[in-house]
Design a protein around this motif. Structure first.
Motif, PDB file in Angstrom:
ATOM      1  N   VAL A 122       0.844  -1.197   0.000  1.00 36.60           N
ATOM      2  CA  VAL A 122       0.000   0.000   0.000  1.00 36.60           C
ATOM      3  C   VAL A 122       0.882   1.250   0.000  1.00 36.60           C
ATOM      4  O   VAL A 122       0.624   2.206  -0.735  1.00 36.60           O
ATOM      5  CB  VAL A 122      -0.942  -0.005   1.231  1.00 36.60           C
ATOM      6  N   PHE A 140      -2.926   7.325   3.517  1.00 39.14           N
ATOM      7  CA  PHE A 140      -2.735   5.882   3.417  1.00 39.14           C
ATOM      8  C   PHE A 140      -2.535   5.224   4.784  1.00 39.14           C
ATOM      9  O   PHE A 140      -3.349   4.419   5.213  1.00 39.14           O
ATOM     10  CB  PHE A 140      -1.557   5.562   2.493  1.00 39.14           C
ATOM     11  N   VAL A 143      -5.280   5.845   7.480  1.00 38.82           N
ATOM     12  CA  VAL A 143      -6.552   5.286   7.015  1.00 38.82           C
ATOM     13  C   VAL A 143      -6.526   3.765   7.156  1.00 38.82           C
ATOM     14  O   VAL A 143      -7.454   3.148   7.677  1.00 38.82           O
ATOM     15  CB  VAL A 143      -6.811   5.666   5.541  1.00 38.82           C
ATOM     16  N   GLU A 144      -5.418   3.173   6.725  1.00 33.92           N
ATOM     17  CA  GLU A 144      -5.345   1.720   6.730  1.00 33.92           C
ATOM     18  C   GLU A 144      -5.186   1.168   8.149  1.00 33.92           C
ATOM     19  O   GLU A 144      -5.641   0.069   8.442  1.00 33.92           O
ATOM     20  CB  GLU A 144      -4.179   1.277   5.826  1.00 33.92           C
ATOM     21  N   ALA A 145      -4.563   1.942   9.034  1.00 34.55           N
ATOM     22  CA  ALA A 145      -4.282   1.435  10.386  1.00 34.55           C
ATOM     23  C   ALA A 145      -5.301   1.924  11.407  1.00 34.55           C
ATOM     24  O   ALA A 145      -5.156   1.694  12.600  1.00 34.55           O
ATOM     25  CB  ALA A 145      -2.882   1.876  10.816  1.00 34.55           C
ATOM     26  N   ARG A 146      -6.371   2.577  10.938  1.00 33.15           N
ATOM     27  CA  ARG A 146      -7.219   3.306  11.896  1.00 33.15           C
ATOM     28  C   ARG A 146      -7.846   2.431  12.981  1.00 33.15           C
ATOM     29  O   ARG A 146      -7.960   2.856  14.133  1.00 33.15           O
ATOM     30  CB  ARG A 146      -8.295   4.094  11.157  1.00 33.15           C
ATOM     31  N   ILE A 217     -15.157   0.881  11.934  1.00 30.70           N
ATOM     32  CA  ILE A 217     -14.343   1.554  10.925  1.00 30.70           C
ATOM     33  C   ILE A 217     -13.371   0.603  10.229  1.00 30.70           C
ATOM     34  O   ILE A 217     -12.613   1.007   9.373  1.00 30.70           O
ATOM     35  CB  ILE A 217     -13.552   2.748  11.523  1.00 30.70           C
ATOM     36  N   ASP A 218     -13.413  -0.679  10.605  1.00 31.43           N
ATOM     37  CA  ASP A 218     -12.514  -1.643   9.965  1.00 31.43           C
ATOM     38  C   ASP A 218     -13.200  -2.286   8.766  1.00 31.43           C
ATOM     39  O   ASP A 218     -14.121  -3.075   8.922  1.00 31.43           O
ATOM     40  CB  ASP A 218     -12.099  -2.720  10.969  1.00 31.43           C
ATOM     41  N   LYS A 219     -12.766  -1.930   7.571  1.00 30.63           N
ATOM     42  CA  LYS A 219     -13.388  -2.485   6.359  1.00 30.63           C
ATOM     43  C   LYS A 219     -12.458  -3.482   5.673  1.00 30.63           C
ATOM     44  O   LYS A 219     -12.673  -3.832   4.524  1.00 30.63           O
ATOM     45  CB  LYS A 219     -13.710  -1.349   5.375  1.00 30.63           C
ATOM     46  N   ARG A 220     -11.390  -3.888   6.375  1.00 36.24           N
ATOM     47  CA  ARG A 220     -10.423  -4.764   5.713  1.00 36.24           C
ATOM     48  C   ARG A 220     -10.956  -6.167   5.524  1.00 36.24           C
ATOM     49  O   ARG A 220     -11.803  -6.613   6.272  1.00 36.24           O
ATOM     50  CB  ARG A 220      -9.127  -4.810   6.532  1.00 36.24           C
TER      51      ARG A 220
END
Lengths: 220, 254
Positions: A122, A140, A143-146, A217-220
């Motif tokens: 990423v 990045f 956002v990715e680690a939120r 908030i986790d959309k992974r």
């Protein structure tokens, strides 16, 4: 309501207020300085964007030293510094100084760990798009680690509550200190039990809130 | 369009020896090429591709893209140059906490694309890759092929002249591979984008590339012009799998 709680109502409310102030200030410092520090720790690691052995070692050393102090000792050790900053070493305001410093060190480590979990690809994609370091951080990394950042803050907050019980030694007050003074030193075991219950409820609420937000908030 | 002149990438290893990942490579890629780079694992083909947009900084040599010497640019100008070189990856590298729309929006934000036109541009590229309906989905809700198409849309958003593809279909099944190759081909035809593809899959290279360099041990082994064979229809239906399996058994028996 049990009679003893009614009897000590004023003190209980005041101590809850003190806990909120101490923990609240700690959270502010954790976010305001711990988050940038943790981000810098991550970025200066080997193989990362701002790789710098010296800066990393220095920050790493700071975080390790602060965290290796037994907190009680840290509070006492810091008294001259606290007096210099606040003007006094006693009271709730003075107690926020060691708490805030430990908050910065504690949260920065958790921030670093969360950022390590962001896939390297990423960051690579971000660089290939011509993002600056600042843009990589905000568009990045964070956002990715939120969800990890929120969970880390939750864990930190709960630790701050625990740490805040110790600052009774410098008259910091707070609910934990209240429980120790009345429950342990005045043999009001019933009162102490109620205080412990209040703290358990508080911690449960914070954990529930943190977990829920983090999941949402986790959309992974 | 792209020239690498005597480019090397050397890594210092722990025992103080050096490893030449790329060793004095020179090649030129023309405007309008679909250029293939092929070689076995570890030959240096990915490193070579990443040298084109300076994702890997060359140890020596010159990289010229669209008339600009990238190796000589300030950090800021290099970032600017990268904004007009799109890139896609084997593992897509999408931001999983952003929706499809947000993912494609990022390069436009980075390039300070006019605010009012951003959404239209996002719609346009998503329509191009056929994903307009999935704008509000998150990457985890998409299939591999769809994810790669989002990545392609993201790479195209800022209207690049060049698209670098690092093993673009290696994580995908044959049906999806075909789907992605068709998208790449229409990008080439309709948008006039020069494409560079790194792959170890011979079929892929043969089907769409017009010029191919074979890399071995970090050096150019050979460069050949070929006539792209076209995308082979590899419709892997259950029946296809069944015939494949049973045919093998029959020939074993024979």
């Amino acid at each position: 309501m049990p009679e003893i709680l009614v009897q000590y109502q004023a003190e209980i409310w005041q101590s809850i207020g003190e806990t909120f102030i101490m923990v609240g200030v700690s959270i502010l410092f954790a976010i305001g300085l711990g988050l940038p520090l943790g981000t810098l720790l991550f970025l200066t690691r080997k193989g990362q964007l701002l790789e710098n052995r010296y800066v990393f070692s220095l920050l790493n050393l700071f975080v390790n030293i602060v965290r290796s102090f037994p907190f009680l000792l840290f509070v006492i050790f810091l008294i001259p510094f606290t007096r210099w900053i606040i003007g006094t070493a006693i009271g709730t305001a003075a107690a926020t100084v060691p708490l805030s410093i430990i908050a910065i060190a504690y949260y920065s480590r958790l921030v670093e760990q969360s950022l390590i979990d962001v896939p390297k690809g990423v960051i690579e994609a971000a660089i290939s798009m011509g993002a600056s370091t600042r843009e990589i951080i905000f568009k990045f990394l964070f956002v990715e680690a939120r969800s990890g950042l929120v969970l880390g803050l939750t864990t930190s907050t709960i630790s701050f509550i625990s740490y805040s019980t110790i600052v009774g030694v410098v008259g910091g007050g707070g609910i934990g200190d209240f429980a120790i003074r009345y429950g342990y030193q005045r043999f009001e075991t019933e009162l102490m039990t109620y205080m412990i219950i209040i703290m358990i409820i508080l911690v449960q609420l914070i954990q529930f809130l943190g977990t829920t937000i983090s999941k949402t908030i986790d959309k992974r | 369009m792209i020239s690498l002149i005597d480019v090397s990438k050397v890594y210092n290893q722990k025992d103080n020896s050096t490893f030449h990942a790329i060793d004095s490579v020179s090649l030129s890629i023309n405007r309008g090429d679909i250029y293939g780079i092929i070689g076995r694992s570890g030959a240096g083909k990915s490193t070579l591709l990443r040298l084109i947009n300076l994702l890997e900084i060359p140890s020596s040599g010159t990289v010229i893209v669209d008339g600009e010497d990238l190796t000589n640019l300030s950090k800021q100008k290099l970032r600017h140059a990268r904004q007009s070189i799109g890139m896609i990856f084997q593992h897509f590298n999408l931001v999983s906490n952003k929706t499809v729309l947000e993912n494609v929006l990022v390069p436009l934000e980075l390039a300070r694309y006019p605010k009012k036109e951003r959404l239209d541009r996002v719609r346009e590229v998503l329509r191009f890759v056929g994903l307009e309906d999935l704008m509000s989905k998150y990457p985890s809700q998409l299939s591999g092929g769809q994810k790669q198409r989002v990545a392609i849309a993201r790479a195209l958003a800022n209207k690049p002249k060049i698209l670098l593809c690092d093993e673009p279909t290696s994580a995908l099944d044959p049906n999806t591979t075909k789907e992605i190759l068709e998208v790449l081909q229409s990008i080439h035809k309709e948008l006039d984008v020069t494409i560079v593809i790194v792959s170890h899959e011979m079929d892929l290279i043969k089907s769409i590339c017009n010029r191919v360099t074979i890399i071995d041990n970090g050096q150019v082994y050979e460069t050949v012009d070929i006539k792209p064979k076209g995308i082979v229809n590899s419709d892997h239906t259950p029946d296809w799998f069944l015939t494949q399996l049973t045919e093998e058994r029959e020939s074993d028996n024979a």
